[in-house]
Every structure is written in structure tokens, then in C-alpha cells.
Scaffold this motif. Structure first.
Motif, PDB file in Angstrom:
ATOM      1  N   SER A  58      61.559   5.651  25.549  1.00 49.71           N
ATOM      2  CA  SER A  58      62.996   5.599  25.966  1.00 49.71           C
ATOM      3  C   SER A  58      63.744   4.740  24.804  1.00 49.71           C
ATOM      4  O   SER A  58      64.661   5.059  24.531  1.00 49.71           O
ATOM      5  N   SER A  60      62.570   8.555  37.793  1.00 50.43           N
ATOM      6  CA  SER A  60      62.048   7.051  38.428  1.00 50.43           C
ATOM      7  C   SER A  60      60.834   6.555  37.670  1.00 50.43           C
ATOM      8  O   SER A  60      60.852   5.454  37.375  1.00 50.43           O
ATOM      9  N   GLU A 104      59.992   6.932  34.341  1.00 49.77           N
ATOM     10  CA  GLU A 104      60.476   6.376  33.100  1.00 49.77           C
ATOM     11  C   GLU A 104      61.348   5.016  33.041  1.00 49.77           C
ATOM     12  O   GLU A 104      60.978   4.239  32.515  1.00 49.77           O
ATOM     13  N   GLY A 105      61.935   5.183  34.229  1.00 50.51           N
ATOM     14  CA  GLY A 105      62.705   3.725  34.518  1.00 50.51           C
ATOM     15  C   GLY A 105      61.747   2.994  34.881  1.00 50.51           C
ATOM     16  O   GLY A 105      61.794   1.633  34.587  1.00 50.51           O
TER      17      GLY A 105
END
Length: 185
Positions: A103, A155, A157-158
Motif C-alpha cells: 500500500s 478490509s 489490506e486496511g
């Protein structure tokens, strides 16, 4: 390992640790023990082309791992729990999950480079495809499976980013607990 593969392997780690701008070209050359000429021999367009090769390598490694986990489990819920458990184990043993998240590269480069944005997008699409296909096997409609796979990708990745900032596996554990509520067709 050949020179090109070595460069991709080392540069991937540096980009994940320091970001694209933070990993200087000289630092990459030194870490790889190569000359600038060797870099441009393998990557004529320089550092950005090397980054794209790194993202493609990550794409292959991450999706191969996820596909393997998903083949071993009969339902999306079981496969997602196993995937999250693996991420938690990596975080707790290595103190990071850098090999699974990119990210920082997306946020740093997506607006500056269309080829990098496309390489990042391809990885997210492949992950969503894996999730979507398993959801369809579980009885979800194509439309529903597409929406849920997007939600699951975002979700997780966050949650990985939150795990890194909080130095805790709790965000991934929370996602894992909530999965049964999301994965009902």
C-alpha cells in the motif's frame, strides 16, 4: 539466482521498507552489488521499470500463496480464516507483513505513474478474482461475489496497515471474527 532476479528480490524489499522515493538508486545498486550499467541493461527505463518488475514479482508470489490456501479449503470462510491466520503468524514472528502489503507504494506512486498504478491494480484484481471465484463456488451470485470480494480485499489490506501502525495483530483478528457476517450468500 541470476542478476535480474536478485535485483528484483532486493529492490522489492527496499521498496517495501522505504517506499519508492526512499529507496535511492545508489542504495539499490549497492545492496545488489551491481553497477548502474547492469541496472540499465536489465531495466532500460531505470528505477520505475524495476519497481514494476518488483510489483509483478509480488503479484505472482502473493497470488500463488493465496491460491494455494484457497485450494486447500472447501469454503471461502475457511480459506479466509486460514489466510488471515497466516498473516497473523507472519506478523507475530517477523514483526511485519511487508511481503503481503504494498500500500505504501500505491499511495506514493499511483497518481504519478500510470504503469505503476496499473501494476498495483493488477495485483488487487487478481486477489479479488481468487476471492470472487471461491464465493461463486459457495453460492454467491456473480454480482454479490464481486462486491464481497472487493470488500474483503479492502478490509484485509486496511487491517494489515492498521496492524503495522498499531504493532498488533488485533485488526486482522477483528476482521477474522466478522467474516461469518459478511460471507453469507
Amino acid at each position: 539466482m541470476d542478476t535480474k532476479s536478485l535485483m528484483v528480490d532486493i529492490a522489492t524489499k527496499l521498496f517495501q521498507q522505504k517506499g519508492y522515493k526512499g529507496a535511492g538508486l545508489n542504495e539499490i545498486l549497492k545492496a545488489c552489488n551491481i553497477t548502474k550499467g547492469a541496472l540499465y541493461h536489465h531495466f532500460p527505463n531505470g528505477k520505475e521499470e524495476l519497481l514494476i518488475a518488483c510489483l509483478q514479482s509480488l503479484n505472482e508470489a502473493i497470488t500463488t500463496d493465496i491460491e494455494s490456501i484457497f485450494r486447500q479449503h472447501s469454503s471461502t470462510l475457511e480459506a479466509m480464516h486460514a489466510t488471515i491466520e497466516k498473516l497473523i503468524m507472519i506478523l507475530e514472528t517477523e514483526g511485519t507483513i511487508a511481503g503481503y502489503t504494498f500500500s505504501s507504494i500505491v499511495s506514493e506512486m499511483a497518481s504519478l505513474s500510470e504503469p505503476v498504478r496499473n501494476a498495483c491494480g493488477a495485483l488487487y484484481e487478481k486477489i479479488q478474482d481468487i476471492y470472487r471465484n471461491k464465493l461463486i463456488e459457495d453460492g454467491f451470485s456473480i454480482e454479490s461475489a464481486a462486491s464481497v470480494s472487493l470488500f474483503m480485499t479492502a478490509s484485509i489490506e486496511g487491517a494489515m496497515l492498521l496492524c503495522l501502525t498499531q504493532k498488533s495483530a488485533d485488526p486482522l483478528k477483528t476482521i477474522s471474527k466478522l467474516l461469518p457476517n459478511v460471507l453469507m450468500p
